[in-house]
Design a protein around this motif. Structure first.
Motif, PDB file in Angstrom:
ATOM      1  N   PHE A 256      -2.220  48.083  11.379  1.00  0.00           N
ATOM      2  CA  PHE A 256      -3.626  48.380  11.573  1.00  0.00           C
ATOM      3  C   PHE A 256      -3.765  48.785  13.036  1.00  0.00           C
TER       4      PHE A 256
ATOM      5  N   HIS B 190      -8.495  50.384  16.687  1.00  0.00           N
ATOM      6  CA  HIS B 190      -9.554  50.140  15.709  1.00  0.00           C
ATOM      7  C   HIS B 190      -9.874  48.653  15.620  1.00  0.00           C
TER       8      HIS B 190
ATOM      9  N   GLY C   3      -3.331  46.319   4.095  1.00  0.00           N
ATOM     10  CA  GLY C   3      -3.174  47.735   4.385  1.00  0.00           C
ATOM     11  C   GLY C   3      -3.870  48.145   5.662  1.00  0.00           C
TER      12      GLY C   3
ATOM     13  N   ASP D 108      -6.318  50.638   5.908  1.00  0.00           N
ATOM     14  CA  ASP D 108      -7.556  51.374   5.668  1.00  0.00           C
ATOM     15  C   ASP D 108      -8.732  50.682   6.356  1.00  0.00           C
ATOM     16  N   ALA D 109      -9.320  51.343   7.337  1.00  0.00           N
ATOM     17  CA  ALA D 109     -10.439  50.773   8.091  1.00  0.00           C
ATOM     18  C   ALA D 109     -11.628  50.467   7.181  1.00  0.00           C
ATOM     19  N   GLY D 110     -11.820  51.261   6.153  1.00  0.00           N
ATOM     20  CA  GLY D 110     -12.919  51.017   5.218  1.00  0.00           C
ATOM     21  C   GLY D 110     -12.779  49.680   4.525  1.00  0.00           C
ATOM     22  N   ASN D 111     -11.546  49.322   4.171  1.00  0.00           N
ATOM     23  CA  ASN D 111     -11.313  48.015   3.549  1.00  0.00           C
ATOM     24  C   ASN D 111     -11.709  46.883   4.486  1.00  0.00           C
TER      25      ASN D 111
ATOM     26  N   ALA E  38     -14.513  55.660   6.183  1.00  0.00           N
ATOM     27  CA  ALA E  38     -14.401  55.785   4.723  1.00  0.00           C
ATOM     28  C   ALA E  38     -14.448  54.401   4.091  1.00  0.00           C
ATOM     29  N   ARG E  39     -15.123  54.293   2.986  1.00  0.00           N
ATOM     30  CA  ARG E  39     -15.238  53.023   2.290  1.00  0.00           C
ATOM     31  C   ARG E  39     -14.433  53.111   0.984  1.00  0.00           C
ATOM     32  N   THR E  40     -13.551  52.144   0.739  1.00  0.00           N
ATOM     33  CA  THR E  40     -12.765  52.131  -0.491  1.00  0.00           C
ATOM     34  C   THR E  40     -12.775  50.735  -1.074  1.00  0.00           C
TER      35      THR E  40
ATOM     36  N   SER F 290      -9.882  49.422  -2.583  1.00  0.00           N
ATOM     37  CA  SER F 290      -8.518  48.958  -2.807  1.00  0.00           C
ATOM     38  C   SER F 290      -8.175  47.729  -1.978  1.00  0.00           C
TER      39      SER F 290
END
Length: 127
Positions: free
Chosen positions: A36, A40, A92, A94-97, A118-120, A122
């Motif tokens: 990560f 961020h 993971g 992913d910043a959205g997570n 981005a929002r996800t 997962s």
């Protein structure tokens, strides 16, 4: 602002039982696995520390007993603790997570100002 590194199991126990909301980035240096991004994570810390959230990092290679106790299965994984209990995690990079994780488990969440992320759905889990 840079997240503090937890160096031993005693500090880990003290920190998660501090009565504060704590987010810990479990990572492995030099493992070849993606991490990560520290920049961020630092941005998250700057945003969320204003409402009383503390941020820390744990190198799973150095504190493998803590990683096993928390059941870290993939790195990186960010975990939210409240009152000494694991209340959620996101695996993971992913910043959205991570933003969804924070919104699910930290009071005072507000989506404003984070629209570029981005929002996800997962790998978001409640403990």
């Amino acid at each position: 602002m840079a997240a503090n590194f937890i160096k031993n199991a005693q500090d880990f126990a003290r920190i998660i039982n501090s009565g504060r909301v704590v987010v810990i980035d479990f990572h492995a240096d030099g493992s070849g696995m993606p991490q990560f991004p520290a920049q961020h994570f630092s941005t998250l810390e700057e945003t969320w520390s204003r409402i009383g959230v503390d941020f820390y990092r744990v190198n799973v290679d150095e504190l493998d007993e803590v990683a096993m106790e928390i059941d870290i299965r993939v790195v990186p994984t960010c975990v939210v603790f409240k009152d000494g209990k694991k209340v959620g995690y996101a695996g993971g990079v992913d910043a959205g997570n991570i933003h969804k994780l924070m919104g699910s488990h930290v009071g005072g969440w507000n989506n404003s100002g984070l629209s570029s992320v981005a929002r996800t759905d997962s790998i978001i889990e409640s403990a």
